[in-house]
Design a protein around this motif. Structure first.
Motif, PDB file in Angstrom:
ATOM      1  N   ASP A 144      -2.042  -0.771   2.041  1.00 52.61           N
ATOM      2  CA  ASP A 144      -3.140  -0.871   2.763  1.00 52.61           C
ATOM      3  C   ASP A 144      -3.235  -1.395   4.137  1.00 52.61           C
ATOM      4  N   ALA A 147      -1.308   1.773   5.031  1.00 55.64           N
ATOM      5  CA  ALA A 147      -2.381   2.924   5.103  1.00 55.64           C
ATOM      6  C   ALA A 147      -2.892   3.554   6.537  1.00 55.64           C
ATOM      7  N   THR A 148      -3.347   1.509   6.637  1.00 51.07           N
ATOM      8  CA  THR A 148      -3.968   1.649   8.020  1.00 51.07           C
ATOM      9  C   THR A 148      -3.509   1.632   9.670  1.00 51.07           C
ATOM     10  N   GLU A 191      -2.002   7.106  -3.164  1.00 52.55           N
ATOM     11  CA  GLU A 191      -3.213   6.743  -3.558  1.00 52.55           C
ATOM     12  C   GLU A 191      -4.171   5.986  -2.919  1.00 52.55           C
ATOM     13  N   ARG A 192      -3.291   4.950  -2.596  1.00 48.59           N
ATOM     14  CA  ARG A 192      -3.494   4.036  -1.171  1.00 48.59           C
ATOM     15  C   ARG A 192      -3.743   4.097   0.249  1.00 48.59           C
ATOM     16  N   GLY A 193      -3.189   5.387  -0.112  1.00 47.21           N
ATOM     17  CA  GLY A 193      -3.266   6.431   1.555  1.00 47.21           C
ATOM     18  C   GLY A 193      -2.518   6.215   2.516  1.00 47.21           C
ATOM     19  N   ILE A 194      -0.912   6.214   1.803  1.00 45.78           N
ATOM     20  CA  ILE A 194      -0.374   6.454   2.797  1.00 45.78           C
ATOM     21  C   ILE A 194       0.887   7.374   2.767  1.00 45.78           C
ATOM     22  N   PRO A 195       0.446   8.369   3.510  1.00 48.64           N
ATOM     23  CA  PRO A 195       1.237   9.516   3.074  1.00 48.64           C
ATOM     24  C   PRO A 195       2.685   9.559   3.322  1.00 48.64           C
TER      25      PRO A 195
END
Length: 302
Positions: A144, A147-148, A191-195
């Motif tokens: 997370d 990812a941000t 799935e956690r948002g890391i490309p």
């Protein structure tokens, strides 16, 4: 002439996004092998036993690595092996000042070796652009944090909980099991948002593996390139080299260079090494042989 024409028989890994902007540098992993230098700000590090524990020595070593040609510098505050417990605050206190100082003096890529989300967040804020997690996202919150941000994540295979041993590790099919683990962790990161273009995988040489197992892992390294991501090989001065050659840590340079070269020829695109200048020369030579790099001074027999 393309690299494939220059090196028939060499299989170029199919990386989904080979050209990547990492920190302030751009890499083309279709034609480039990056050298990651190592600076451990720990009193009990595996290799140097605390030689760069003092802040000034750590910063000096990091700047020197960049000057010697390292593409990026990996900074660690806690060793992988079991040892005294260190809080996230203490770990961040070790690595963040080094990150800040190096970011002010060089455009080299800066990575931080940590599995703690709090340390990763502080390191990224200080100028780190890679989080090198040797636990395979044992703490899912780390994904997370990455990812941000704009940071890249290295997903590494290891079996144990952070800093815990695995006595006599067993694998029925080490190549297949490591690939399956990495694939699962990569899927979780996605799935956690890391490309995908901000993910790198590391099969984890010696991490919860015997020497025989690590040698097989190295022979089968090309199998991990099928994940479509750049592969990092952290081989420098490790026990599988020492036990293969019966050499103590100060005598493992030749074995480390040989292992890194084998990994590069099998598809690794980043090698994590202690001896920077020698490793940079070795990887630049591999690039020249493969036709990816022009000779620096081709005057022989002209």
């Amino acid at each position: 002439m393309t690299s494939l024409e220059a090196a028939p028989g060499f299989r170029l890994p199919a990386i989904s996004t080979p050209v990547r902007r990492i920190g302030r540098r751009t890499f083309d992993f279709d034609r480039q092998i990056a050298v990651m230098a190592i600076v451990n700000r720990t009193p009990d590090s595996f290799y140097d036993q605390g030689a760069t524990f003092a802040l000034d020595r750590a910063v000096e070593a990091a700047v020197a690595a960049a000057s010697a040609g390292a593409d990026w510098v990996d900074i660690g505050g806690v060793k992988f092996a079991p040892g005294p417990e260190l809080s996230a605050v203490e770990e961040a206190g070790r690595v963040v000042p080094v990150v800040e100082a190096l970011a002010q003096q060089s455009d080299v890529v800066i990575s931080v070796d940590t599995f703690r989300p709090e340390v990763a967040e502080a390191a990224i804020a200080a100028g780190a652009s890679v989080i090198n997690d040797t636990t395979g996202l044992a703490d899912p919150r780390l994904a997370d944090v990455v990812a941000t941000s704009d940071a890249t994540l290295v997903v590494t295979h290891s079996l144990a909980a952070p800093r815990q041993p695995v006595p006599r590790p067993h694998y029925d099919d080490i190549g297949g099991e490591v690939a399956e683990f990495l694939r699962g962790r990569v899927d979780f990161a996605l799935e956690r948002g890391i490309p995908e273009e901000r993910l790198i995988v590391d099969p984890g040489h010696d991490l919860n593996k015997s020497t025989v197992q690590t040698l097989e892992l190295t022979r089968r390294l090309a199998e991990f390139t099928t994940l479509g991501l750049p592969v990092l090989a952290a081989v420098s001065n490790k026990d599988f080299i020492g036990e293969s050659l019966e050499r103590e840590k100060p005598e493992r340079l030749a074995g480390s260079i040989a292992a890194a070269t084998v990994c590069a020829m099998l598809g690794a695109r980043i090698v994590r090494m202690h001896a920077v200048r020698e490793s940079v020369d070795a990887m630049r030579m591999v690039e020249a042989v493969l036709g990816w790099r022009e000779p620096a001074n081709p005057v022989h027999n002209l």
